[in-house]
Design an enzyme around this catalytic site. Sequence first.
Site, PDB file in Angstrom:
ATOM      1  CB  THR A   1      48.208  45.739  40.214  1.00 56.99           C
ATOM      2  OG1 THR A   1      47.140  44.928  39.189  1.00 56.99           O
ATOM      3  CG2 THR A   1      48.120  47.209  40.366  1.00 56.99           C
TER       4      THR A   1
ATOM      5  CE  LYS B   1      38.385  37.469  35.880  1.00 58.32           C
ATOM      6  NZ  LYS B   1      39.271  38.762  35.681  1.00 58.32           N
TER       7      LYS B   1
ATOM      8  CE  LYS C   1      50.852  37.148  36.927  1.00 56.52           C
ATOM      9  NZ  LYS C   1      51.663  37.039  35.814  1.00 56.52           N
TER      10      LYS C   1
ATOM     11  CG  ASP D   1      41.959  40.882  34.441  1.00 62.09           C
ATOM     12  OD1 ASP D   1      41.416  40.861  35.388  1.00 62.09           O
ATOM     13  OD2 ASP D   1      43.400  40.404  34.326  1.00 62.09           O
ATOM     14  CG  LEU D   2      42.587  46.452  36.969  1.00 66.52           C
ATOM     15  CD1 LEU D   2      42.644  47.777  36.310  1.00 66.52           C
ATOM     16  CD2 LEU D   2      41.729  47.040  38.503  1.00 66.52           C
ATOM     17  CG  ASP D   3      44.880  43.505  39.345  1.00 69.50           C
ATOM     18  OD1 ASP D   3      45.327  44.548  39.600  1.00 69.50           O
ATOM     19  OD2 ASP D   3      44.066  42.611  40.139  1.00 69.50           O
TER      20      ASP D   3
ATOM     21  CD  GLU E   1      41.451  37.400  32.653  1.00 69.55           C
ATOM     22  OE1 GLU E   1      42.424  37.383  33.092  1.00 69.55           O
ATOM     23  OE2 GLU E   1      40.490  37.649  33.502  1.00 69.55           O
ATOM     24  CG  ASP E   2      46.956  38.919  33.219  1.00 66.99           C
ATOM     25  OD1 ASP E   2      45.811  39.108  33.781  1.00 66.99           O
ATOM     26  OD2 ASP E   2      48.063  38.988  34.281  1.00 66.99           O
TER      27      ASP E   2
ATOM     28  CB  SER F   1      38.996  43.404  37.775  1.00 72.50           C
ATOM     29  OG  SER F   1      39.985  43.037  38.784  1.00 72.50           O
ATOM     30  CB  ALA F   2      38.963  38.565  41.033  1.00 66.39           C
TER      31      ALA F   2
HETATM   32  C1  BG6 Z   1      42.538  39.692  40.408  1.00 65.57           C
HETATM   33  C2  BG6 Z   1      44.263  39.593  40.609  1.00 65.57           C
HETATM   34  O1  BG6 Z   1      42.628  40.784  39.657  1.00 65.57           O
HETATM   35  O2  BG6 Z   1      42.320  40.397  41.681  1.00 65.57           O
HETATM   36  C3  BG6 Z   1      44.367  38.637  41.891  1.00 65.57           C
HETATM   37  O3  BG6 Z   1      44.741  39.033  39.504  1.00 65.57           O
HETATM   38  C4  BG6 Z   1      43.637  39.195  43.198  1.00 65.57           C
HETATM   39  O4  BG6 Z   1      45.799  38.206  41.913  1.00 65.57           O
HETATM   40  C5  BG6 Z   1      42.301  39.544  42.705  1.00 65.57           C
HETATM   41  O5  BG6 Z   1      43.832  38.132  44.042  1.00 65.57           O
HETATM   42  C6  BG6 Z   1      41.578  40.065  44.045  1.00 65.57           C
HETATM   43  O6  BG6 Z   1      42.179  41.363  44.160  1.00 65.57           O
HETATM   44  P1  BG6 Z   1      41.783  42.396  45.452  1.00 65.57           P
HETATM   45  O7  BG6 Z   1      42.368  43.473  45.170  1.00 65.57           O
HETATM   46  O8  BG6 Z   1      40.503  42.222  45.533  1.00 65.57           O
HETATM   47  O9  BG6 Z   1      42.667  41.528  46.555  1.00 65.57           O
HETATM   48 MG    MG Z   2      44.874  39.560  35.384  1.00 66.23          MG
END
Ligand code: BG6
Ligand code: MG
Length: 216
Positions: free
Chosen positions: A16, A146, A44, A8-10, A170-171, A115-116
């Site tokens: 972030t 997810k 998240k 996962d990224l964030d 993942e967090d 990552s989403a």
């Molecule tokens: C996820 C975050 O990685 O990405 C979420 O944990 C976030 O909080 C989602 O809503 C979508 O991100 P973005 O940058 O496309 O708005």
């Molecule tokens: Mg995350």
Amino acid sequence: MKKGFVFDLDGVITDTAKYHYIAWKELAAEIGIEIDLKFNEQLKGISRMDSLERILTLGNKNDAYSSEEKDALASKKNTHYVQLLQSLTPDDLLPGVKTFLEEAKHKGIPCAIASASKNAPFILDKLGVMQDFDVIVDPATLSKGKPDPEIFIQAAKGLNIEPSDAVGFEDAQAGIDGIKAAGMYAVGVYSGEELHGADTIVEKLTDLSIDELLAK
Ligand code: BG6
Ligand code: MG
């Protein structure tokens, strides 16, 4: 032996979540909804539009906006979020991330980002780690977010390995649920909220031995 890592990224590669929170909090306040840090935990791992829907549900305002208006709200939040991301540098990598990725590369273990976030390529570029990943799943190609396992299954496919041969990091609870539903070994990266169902939990990647993980 495990054959690949899916991150996962964030909250795993960089923190972030604080910027997402600032941008959502301001947007929500503009439409008369107050969110706090506890509520932010629910956002998240959840896509941008699903996050907005959860905020609107909190304020009992799901039916107050047309889909065009919801798009405009989500895009306003994103513009603010991207402004906040401008200051990111390689110093914003979470502890141990760069060393972990270098060691994985040295051992010939491929790495993917699941990552989403549609901002993932921009963030990876700012952090200077774009070349450390063999695959970045494009969330626009997914039919479900997810905790559905789709994003993790697609990451394993991109790495040319079976999901059961991958370790996922993942967090967020939604992410751990997705990793386990995909059949991967799950490393939970603890960020202050309890995570259920992870195979192991660490506070930072420096707490892990790559060799031990590969042997899982
Ligand atoms: C996820 C975050 O990685 O990405 C979420 O944990 C976030 O909080 C989602 O809503 C979508 O991100 P973005 O940058 O496309 O708005
Ligand atoms: Mg995350």
